[in-house]
Structure formats: C-alpha cells, structure tokens
Design a protein around this motif. Structure first.
Motif, PDB file in Angstrom:
ATOM      1  N   SER A 118      42.682  23.942  52.477  1.00 17.14           N
ATOM      2  CA  SER A 118      44.081  24.361  52.539  1.00 17.14           C
ATOM      3  C   SER A 118      44.597  25.107  51.319  1.00 17.14           C
ATOM      4  N   CYS A 119      43.820  25.264  50.281  1.00 19.75           N
ATOM      5  CA  CYS A 119      44.321  25.969  49.102  1.00 19.75           C
ATOM      6  C   CYS A 119      43.559  27.271  48.880  1.00 19.75           C
ATOM      7  N   ALA A 120      42.254  27.255  49.238  1.00 19.63           N
ATOM      8  CA  ALA A 120      41.391  28.380  48.886  1.00 19.63           C
ATOM      9  C   ALA A 120      41.790  29.684  49.575  1.00 19.63           C
ATOM     10  N   VAL A 121      42.447  29.627  50.751  1.00 17.31           N
ATOM     11  CA  VAL A 121      42.870  30.874  51.410  1.00 17.31           C
ATOM     12  C   VAL A 121      43.706  31.723  50.459  1.00 17.31           C
ATOM     13  N   CYS A 122      44.540  31.090  49.663  1.00 22.57           N
ATOM     14  CA  CYS A 122      45.398  31.852  48.752  1.00 22.57           C
ATOM     15  C   CYS A 122      44.849  31.860  47.329  1.00 22.57           C
ATOM     16  N   HIS A 123      44.367  30.711  46.866  1.00 22.60           N
ATOM     17  CA  HIS A 123      43.960  30.622  45.455  1.00 22.60           C
ATOM     18  C   HIS A 123      42.486  30.952  45.246  1.00 22.60           C
ATOM     19  N   GLY A 124      41.689  30.915  46.307  1.00 24.91           N
ATOM     20  CA  GLY A 124      40.263  31.177  46.163  1.00 24.91           C
ATOM     21  C   GLY A 124      39.529  29.958  45.649  1.00 24.91           C
ATOM     22  N   ASN A 125      38.223  29.889  45.906  1.00 23.99           N
ATOM     23  CA  ASN A 125      37.451  28.725  45.465  1.00 23.99           C
ATOM     24  C   ASN A 125      37.416  28.592  43.946  1.00 23.99           C
ATOM     25  N   ASP A 126      37.560  29.719  43.238  1.00 27.06           N
ATOM     26  CA  ASP A 126      37.564  29.656  41.773  1.00 27.06           C
ATOM     27  C   ASP A 126      38.985  29.642  41.198  1.00 27.06           C
ATOM     28  N   GLY A 127      40.006  29.644  42.078  1.00 28.31           N
ATOM     29  CA  GLY A 127      41.389  29.588  41.612  1.00 28.31           C
ATOM     30  C   GLY A 127      42.000  30.934  41.274  1.00 28.31           C
ATOM     31  N   LYS A 128      41.175  32.013  41.359  1.00 31.48           N
ATOM     32  CA  LYS A 128      41.647  33.305  40.850  1.00 31.48           C
ATOM     33  C   LYS A 128      42.007  34.320  41.919  1.00 31.48           C
ATOM     34  N   LEU A 129      41.923  33.948  43.188  1.00 34.99           N
ATOM     35  CA  LEU A 129      42.061  34.949  44.247  1.00 34.99           C
ATOM     36  C   LEU A 129      43.419  35.657  44.262  1.00 34.99           C
ATOM     37  N   GLY A 130      44.483  34.891  44.094  1.00 39.25           N
ATOM     38  CA  GLY A 130      45.806  35.514  43.963  1.00 39.25           C
ATOM     39  C   GLY A 130      46.379  36.138  45.223  1.00 39.25           C
ATOM     40  N   VAL A 131      45.998  35.660  46.401  1.00 42.15           N
ATOM     41  CA  VAL A 131      46.587  36.193  47.636  1.00 42.15           C
ATOM     42  C   VAL A 131      48.061  35.792  47.699  1.00 42.15           C
ATOM     43  N   ALA A 132      48.887  36.712  48.199  1.00 38.43           N
ATOM     44  CA  ALA A 132      50.320  36.445  48.377  1.00 38.43           C
ATOM     45  C   ALA A 132      50.981  36.031  47.060  1.00 38.43           C
ATOM     46  N   GLY A 133      50.454  36.536  45.940  1.00 38.53           N
ATOM     47  CA  GLY A 133      51.071  36.222  44.642  1.00 38.53           C
ATOM     48  C   GLY A 133      50.713  34.840  44.123  1.00 38.53           C
ATOM     49  N   ALA A 134      49.658  34.232  44.670  1.00 37.73           N
ATOM     50  CA  ALA A 134      49.282  32.879  44.244  1.00 37.73           C
ATOM     51  C   ALA A 134      48.843  32.859  42.774  1.00 37.73           C
ATOM     52  N   SER A 135      49.282  31.814  42.052  1.00 39.52           N
ATOM     53  CA  SER A 135      48.953  31.703  40.630  1.00 39.52           C
ATOM     54  C   SER A 135      47.458  31.506  40.419  1.00 39.52           C
ATOM     55  N   ASP A 136      46.987  31.955  39.251  1.00 42.00           N
ATOM     56  CA  ASP A 136      45.592  31.748  38.866  1.00 42.00           C
ATOM     57  C   ASP A 136      45.429  30.298  38.412  1.00 42.00           C
ATOM     58  N   LEU A 137      44.784  29.481  39.234  1.00 37.96           N
ATOM     59  CA  LEU A 137      44.695  28.050  38.919  1.00 37.96           C
ATOM     60  C   LEU A 137      43.694  27.759  37.802  1.00 37.96           C
ATOM     61  N   SER A 138      42.818  28.732  37.507  1.00 35.87           N
ATOM     62  CA  SER A 138      41.881  28.482  36.411  1.00 35.87           C
ATOM     63  C   SER A 138      42.614  28.514  35.067  1.00 35.87           C
ATOM     64  N   GLN A 139      43.851  29.045  35.089  1.00 37.37           N
ATOM     65  CA  GLN A 139      44.634  29.151  33.851  1.00 37.37           C
ATOM     66  C   GLN A 139      45.831  28.216  33.847  1.00 37.37           C
ATOM     67  N   THR A 140      45.899  27.302  34.791  1.00 39.06           N
ATOM     68  CA  THR A 140      47.121  26.496  34.889  1.00 39.06           C
ATOM     69  C   THR A 140      47.299  25.588  33.672  1.00 39.06           C
ATOM     70  N   LYS A 141      48.564  25.408  33.293  1.00 38.96           N
ATOM     71  CA  LYS A 141      48.860  24.543  32.155  1.00 38.96           C
ATOM     72  C   LYS A 141      49.546  23.269  32.627  1.00 38.96           C
ATOM     73  N   LEU A 142      49.575  23.086  33.940  1.00 37.76           N
ATOM     74  CA  LEU A 142      50.328  21.953  34.484  1.00 37.76           C
ATOM     75  C   LEU A 142      49.514  20.658  34.410  1.00 37.76           C
ATOM     76  N   SER A 143      50.234  19.539  34.453  1.00 38.28           N
ATOM     77  CA  SER A 143      49.570  18.233  34.473  1.00 38.28           C
ATOM     78  C   SER A 143      49.219  17.870  35.908  1.00 38.28           C
ATOM     79  N   GLN A 144      48.443  16.807  36.048  1.00 36.68           N
ATOM     80  CA  GLN A 144      48.030  16.388  37.390  1.00 36.68           C
ATOM     81  C   GLN A 144      49.241  16.052  38.273  1.00 36.68           C
ATOM     82  N   SER A 145      50.225  15.356  37.675  1.00 37.29           N
ATOM     83  CA  SER A 145      51.367  14.969  38.518  1.00 37.29           C
ATOM     84  C   SER A 145      52.224  16.190  38.856  1.00 37.29           C
ATOM     85  N   GLU A 146      52.283  17.164  37.947  1.00 39.20           N
ATOM     86  CA  GLU A 146      53.051  18.378  38.254  1.00 39.20           C
ATOM     87  C   GLU A 146      52.387  19.159  39.398  1.00 39.20           C
TER      88      GLU A 146
END
Ligand code: HEC
Length: 196
Positions: free
Chosen positions: A133-161
């Motif tokens: 449910s996430c890879a369609v937009c974020h990609g398996n490596d987090g960098k896909l960026g479909v529909a303006g999706a953030s690069d998850l390989s660079q996220t600074k958020l905590s687990q609860s965030e």
C-alpha cells in the motif's frame, strides 16, 4: 505541484457540483423561472470551473500509477451525467435530470470509497503492508515520488509521527486504514529498511 493541482481540482469540482445540484433541485421543484435566472447568474462561473475541473482532472489522471477499475467507472459515470444534465436543463426534463443526479451520486460514492484503503487485520508484517500500500507512490526504496510523494529514504520523522501520517493521511497522501499496531509495524519498517 501535484498537491496544488489536487486542491484546485477539489475546489472546482465542489463549485461545479454545487451549481449542478441547485439547478437540479430547481428543475425538480418546477421552479423554471428561478432556474433560468440562476443559469444566467452562474453561466460564467460554471464555464470557468468546468474548464478547471477538466484540465486538472486530466493532469491528475496522468499522475496516477495504476488506472484502477473504480476510477474508470467513476469517469464514465461523470462523463455520462454531464451531457444528460445539459439536455435535462434545456428541455426541463425531470427524468433525465434524475438519471444524471443518480450517476453523479454513484460516482461521488465510488470516489469516497476508493479514497481510503483498508488493510486486512490478519496482515501484521510491516514489509508486506509497505509493498502493498505504500510502494505505488513511494517506491520500494522510498524514492519514487509519484503524485508528489516524499522521499522516505530522507525522512526525519519519528516512528510515531510516521504511524500518525499513515493513519491520518497528509496533503495529497490518502490515509490508509489499518490498526495502530499495523501502522507501527510499517513505520518501523520504513525507519529500519528504507531510511538511509
Ligand atoms: C497515493 C500516493 C501515496 C501513498 C499510497 C502513500 N503515500 Fe505517503 N506520501 C504521499 C505524499 C503525496 C506525501 C507528501 C504529503 C505532503 O507533505 O503534503 C507523502 C508523505 C509521507 C510521509 C511524510 C514523509 C516526511 O518525511 O515528511 C510518510 C512518512 C509517508 N508518506 C509514509 C507512507 C506510508 C508508510 C505509506 C503506506 C502505508 C504511504 N505513505 C502511502 C503519497 C502517498
């Protein structure tokens, strides 16, 4: 860019349907004089929002990774209902107006239904949920960026965030319905395996 266009799309769709519902109501309640008046007042506004609605809609479709059946049905319903409505208002035909209204309500219902994705409670593994449910937009490596999706390989958020964004959505990201435990498992997977 994507989220701004999505915003313009939602606003123009809302105004378009507001005008449309008022016209249908006036037609169904035999208020023909009022309908004519309302039509002439809203003519220019309606032209502007229809153009915006169409252009932004076409742009959004080109950004969607997979064209889903749901979306195609929704499009057909909307495309059918508009000429029906135009003819209905012209001829003051209530039956056509009702049909058109039914199509629109169905399309709206489908749009709402497909907005939130639901994850089966039996799936508890963060990786499977991420890939489903996430890879369609974020990609398996987090960098896909479909529909303006953030690069998850660079996220600074905590687990609860991250878990909270999954459960509530953010901007153009729809919320994904799952339990708190599942959201935590996905958030943990993102931090351990996707974040660099
Ligand atoms: C339809 C596409 C789409 C899907 C599916 C999607 N996201 Fe997103 N995601 C986005 C977009 C767009 C943003 C940027 C939102 C914003 O900032 O306005 C985003 C932002 C995020 C952020 C914030 C990142 C940061 O550092 O600010 C996280 C975390 C995130 N997504 C995780 C997930 C997870 C986990 C899933 C699966 C459960 C998921 N997303 C599914 C589109 C998507």
């Amino acid at each position: 860019m994507y989220s701004m266009i999505l915003k313009i799309h939602s606003i123009s769709v809302t105004i378009f349907f507001l005008i449309y519902f008022i016209k249908t109501l006036l037609l169904l309640s035999n208020a023909n004089d009022k309908l004519e008046k309302f039509k002439s007042y809203t003519k220019i506004l309606e032209m502007i929002v229809s153009v915006l609605f169409l252009i932004t809609g076409i742009y959004l479709i080109t950004q969607i990774p997979e064209i889903k059946t749901m979306l195609i049905i929704k499009l057909i319903l909307v495309v059918l209902s508009i000429p029906l409505a135009v003819v209905a208002y012209k001829r003051s035909n209530k039956i056509l107006a009702l049909f058109s209204l039914m199509f629109i309500v169905a399309a709206y219902g489908l749009a709402e239904m497909s907005r939130t994705k639901k994850i089966d409670k039996s799936v508890t593994d963060g990786k499977s949920i991420y890939e489903a449910s996430c890879a369609v937009c974020h990609g398996n490596d987090g960098k896909l960026g479909v529909a303006g999706a953030s690069d998850l390989s660079q996220t600074k958020l905590s687990q609860s965030e991250i878990a909270s964004i999954i459960l509530n959505g953010k901007g153009a990201m729809p919320k994904v319905e799952m339990t708190d435990d599942q959201a935590n498992a996905v958030a943990e997977y993102v931090l351990k395996n996707i974040k660099k």
